[in-house]
Design a protein around this motif. Structure first.
Motif, short mmCIF file in Angstrom:
data_model
loop_
_atom_site.label_atom_id
_atom_site.label_comp_id
_atom_site.label_asym_id
_atom_site.label_seq_id
_atom_site.Cartn_x
_atom_site.Cartn_y
_atom_site.Cartn_z
N VAL A 219 4.66 2.92 14.21
CA VAL A 219 3.76 1.80 14.48
C VAL A 219 2.83 1.61 13.29
N ILE A 220 2.73 0.38 12.81
CA ILE A 220 1.82 0.09 11.70
C ILE A 220 0.39 0.07 12.24
N THR A 221 -0.46 0.91 11.68
CA THR A 221 -1.85 0.98 12.14
C THR A 221 -2.79 0.16 11.26
N GLN A 222 -2.46 0.01 9.97
CA GLN A 222 -3.29 -0.77 9.06
C GLN A 222 -2.41 -1.42 8.00
N MET A 223 -2.92 -2.52 7.45
CA MET A 223 -2.17 -3.25 6.43
C MET A 223 -3.18 -3.88 5.47
N ALA A 224 -2.92 -3.76 4.17
CA ALA A 224 -3.81 -4.33 3.17
C ALA A 224 -2.98 -4.90 2.04
N PHE A 225 -3.44 -6.03 1.48
CA PHE A 225 -2.72 -6.69 0.40
C PHE A 225 -3.66 -6.92 -0.78
N SER A 226 -3.18 -6.59 -1.98
CA SER A 226 -3.98 -6.78 -3.19
C SER A 226 -3.46 -7.99 -3.95
N THR A 227 -4.28 -9.04 -4.06
CA THR A 227 -3.89 -10.19 -4.87
C THR A 227 -3.95 -9.85 -6.35
N PHE A 228 -4.70 -8.81 -6.71
CA PHE A 228 -4.86 -8.41 -8.11
C PHE A 228 -3.59 -7.75 -8.64
N ASN A 230 -0.62 -7.46 -6.57
CA ASN A 230 0.54 -7.90 -5.80
C ASN A 230 1.21 -6.74 -5.07
N LEU A 231 0.40 -5.78 -4.65
CA LEU A 231 0.90 -4.63 -3.91
C LEU A 231 0.44 -4.71 -2.46
N ILE A 232 1.30 -4.23 -1.57
CA ILE A 232 1.00 -4.17 -0.14
C ILE A 232 0.92 -2.70 0.26
N ASP A 248 5.74 -2.69 -3.59
CA ASP A 248 5.72 -3.60 -4.72
C ASP A 248 6.75 -4.69 -4.42
N VAL A 249 6.28 -5.91 -4.15
CA VAL A 249 7.18 -6.97 -3.70
C VAL A 249 8.20 -7.34 -4.75
N MET A 250 7.97 -6.96 -6.01
CA MET A 250 8.91 -7.27 -7.08
C MET A 250 9.77 -6.06 -7.47
N LYS A 251 9.54 -4.91 -6.81
CA LYS A 251 10.22 -3.72 -7.31
C LYS A 251 10.71 -2.81 -6.19
N ASP A 252 9.84 -1.96 -5.66
CA ASP A 252 10.31 -0.93 -4.75
C ASP A 252 9.22 -0.50 -3.79
N VAL A 253 9.52 0.56 -3.04
CA VAL A 253 8.61 1.10 -2.03
C VAL A 253 8.36 2.57 -2.35
N SER A 254 7.10 3.00 -2.25
CA SER A 254 6.74 4.39 -2.52
C SER A 254 5.93 4.95 -1.36
N LYS A 255 6.04 6.26 -1.16
CA LYS A 255 5.19 6.96 -0.20
C LYS A 255 4.07 7.65 -0.97
N SER A 269 -9.61 -2.77 -3.44
CA SER A 269 -10.50 -3.46 -4.36
C SER A 269 -9.92 -4.82 -4.72
N ASP A 270 -10.73 -5.88 -4.57
CA ASP A 270 -10.25 -7.22 -4.91
C ASP A 270 -10.31 -7.48 -6.41
N GLN A 271 -10.93 -6.58 -7.17
CA GLN A 271 -11.04 -6.80 -8.62
C GLN A 271 -10.32 -5.76 -9.45
N GLN A 272 -10.07 -4.58 -8.89
CA GLN A 272 -9.39 -3.53 -9.64
C GLN A 272 -8.04 -3.16 -9.04
N GLY A 273 -7.81 -3.54 -7.79
CA GLY A 273 -6.56 -3.19 -7.14
C GLY A 273 -6.50 -1.75 -6.66
N THR A 274 -7.61 -1.03 -6.72
CA THR A 274 -7.66 0.37 -6.27
C THR A 274 -7.65 0.43 -4.75
N LEU A 275 -6.87 1.35 -4.20
CA LEU A 275 -6.85 1.57 -2.77
C LEU A 275 -7.80 2.72 -2.43
#
Length: 418
Positions: A219-228, A230-232, A248-255, A269-275
């Motif tokens: 079950v997905i408990t949380q979801m976040a998207f970075s416009t900086f 392009n990672l989910i 990575d919508v253009m590449k692959d999936v990592s754990k 982060s909306d400016q650095q893309g840091t999770l």
């Protein structure tokens, strides 16, 4: 002769002055263009969105609506009803998109998680279904002289293929193995919605990417998207295990999660893309900054929690006995070796049990439950009573969405929060 020399000097000085002046003008123009270009690129990478508000009422057919999410322009609602994912046009008052689980689906299959993009009426969602080929046969070749096993292909192999390989290399013994893949297929989609007053149907596009390691029944408990970047990012709970996926919508999936790690909250982060994640491993609770596989500890105080991130600032809270007692901010930094001191922006007491938190586009911290909204701004708290309705605050902190069941339908009322 002296006069000629003086005239030559004056002419040379004049030319030098002209060259210097034009050099300065050229540099000024170049720096102006460079600065303007940087400004425009910055606007694209780190856009600032003006909050959109509206006043309207709409009657949604059906009840028991779950995971209500409102679009950027406040004209669509996304939700699930009895396992079916739906998008409702608030202005036209009709369902414009729905997606059911497949007919042979198991429990919890179908649309697993979804999120509106922050700058337009489009959302991303993940969809799970049964894997028609959960078993894969592969051929391995064992070389007797080196005792090494080499995998040839990841596909089913016929007996004729095996005989051919054996004939080609007498010293190698091919062997067919059966490997079990995931019985679930989980795929990523983007749903683009037209303007709410247009008759154009939504554009539902699958991405060429599948989460092969998504745990069956998770079950997905949380979801976040970075416009900086392009990672989910999603957190998936399966039994007692939790997995943090980077997509990575253009590449692959990592754990990205650690063994035995539980992630209670995250912000991007909306400016650095840091999770940023609230991480717990065993009895150790920390706030951690994650950049791909790199990790940096932000806080080791077990009472600190992530509230959100907005406009280059990470918002942290201190929670004691289900009360939010302190809010502080720290700047997003790419260099985590540089010491950053959090700045306290508020102290007091706000009920935090079962609370939702939104960081508004103007930097206000909004904490709410189903009775009261607490708005922290400029060191002060404003309370808004909700009178017992099922309520949500939009991601930009500008709009209040209140739902009331009326027979076989649900009345949705939208109004500015302040």
């Amino acid at each position: 002769m002296i006069n000629i020399f003086r005239k030559g000097n004056r002419a040379l000085k004049k030319k030098l002055r002209i060259i210097i002046v034009w050099t300065i003008i050229s540099l000024f123009i170049q720096f102006s263009i460079y600065g303007f270009t940087n400004y425009q690129v910055g606007k694209i990478l780190n856009p600032v969105y003006e909050p959109i508000t509206t006043d309207l009422q709409a009657t949604i057919p059906g009840t028991n609506l779950e995971n209500i999410q409102i679009s950027y322009a406040k004209d669509y609602l996304a939700y699930k009803e009895n396992g079916v994912f739906k998008v409702f046009n608030l202005k036209e008052q009709k369902v414009v998109f729905e997606k059911k689980p497949e007919a042979n689906s198991e429990e919890n299959m179908g649309v697993m998680g979804y999120q509106w993009l922050p700058d337009r009426d489009a959302l991303i969602y993940l969809y799970s279904k049964k894997n028609p080929n959960p078993v894969t046969k592969i051929t391995t070749t064992k070389t007797t002289s080196t005792n090494k096993t080499v995998t040839d292909t990841n596909k089913s192999t016929t007996s004729e293929d095996l005989n051919n390989k054996a004939a080609q290399t007498p010293s190698q013994q091919p062997k067919t193995e059966i490997r079990y893949n995931n019985p679930w297929l989980t795929e990523l989609y983007t749903l683009e919605l037209p303007s709410s007053d247009e008759l154009t149907p939504p554009d539902n596009r699958p991405h060429d990417i599948s989460l092969d390691s998504y745990p069956a029944g998770g079950v997905i408990t949380q979801m976040a998207f970075s416009t900086f970047t392009n990672l989910i990012y999603i957190t998936v709970k399966s039994g007692t295990n939790m997995t943090l996926f980077e997509i990575d919508v253009m590449k692959d999936v990592s754990k990205l999660n650690r063994s035995g790690e539980y992630i209670s909250n995250m912000a991007i982060s909306d400016q650095q893309g840091t999770l940023y994640i609230d991480s717990k491993i065993g009895t150790t609770r920390q706030i951690v900054a994650v950049k791909s596989f790199d990790r940096n500890v932000i806080s080791q105080d077990p009472n600190d929690v992530i509230l959100g991130d907005r406009n280059g600032k990470l918002y942290l809270g201190k929670v004691t006995i289900n009360q939010l007692t302190k809010i502080s901010t720290r700047e997003d930094k790419t260099n985590f070796n540089e010491k950053v001191n959090p700045i306290t922006i508020w102290e007091g007491s706000i009920p935090y049990e079962d609370a939702q938190v939104v960081i508004g586009s103007l930097g206000q911290v909004i904490v709410y439950n189903q009775q009261t909204v607490y708005i922290v701004n400029n060191g002060k708290v404003k309370e808004v009573n909700l009178q017992g309705k099922e309520s949500y605050v939009s991601p930009d902190g500008a709009e209040l969405i209140e739902l009331t069941q009326q027979g076989d339908s649900t009345l949705a009322e939208l109004r500015p929060l302040e």
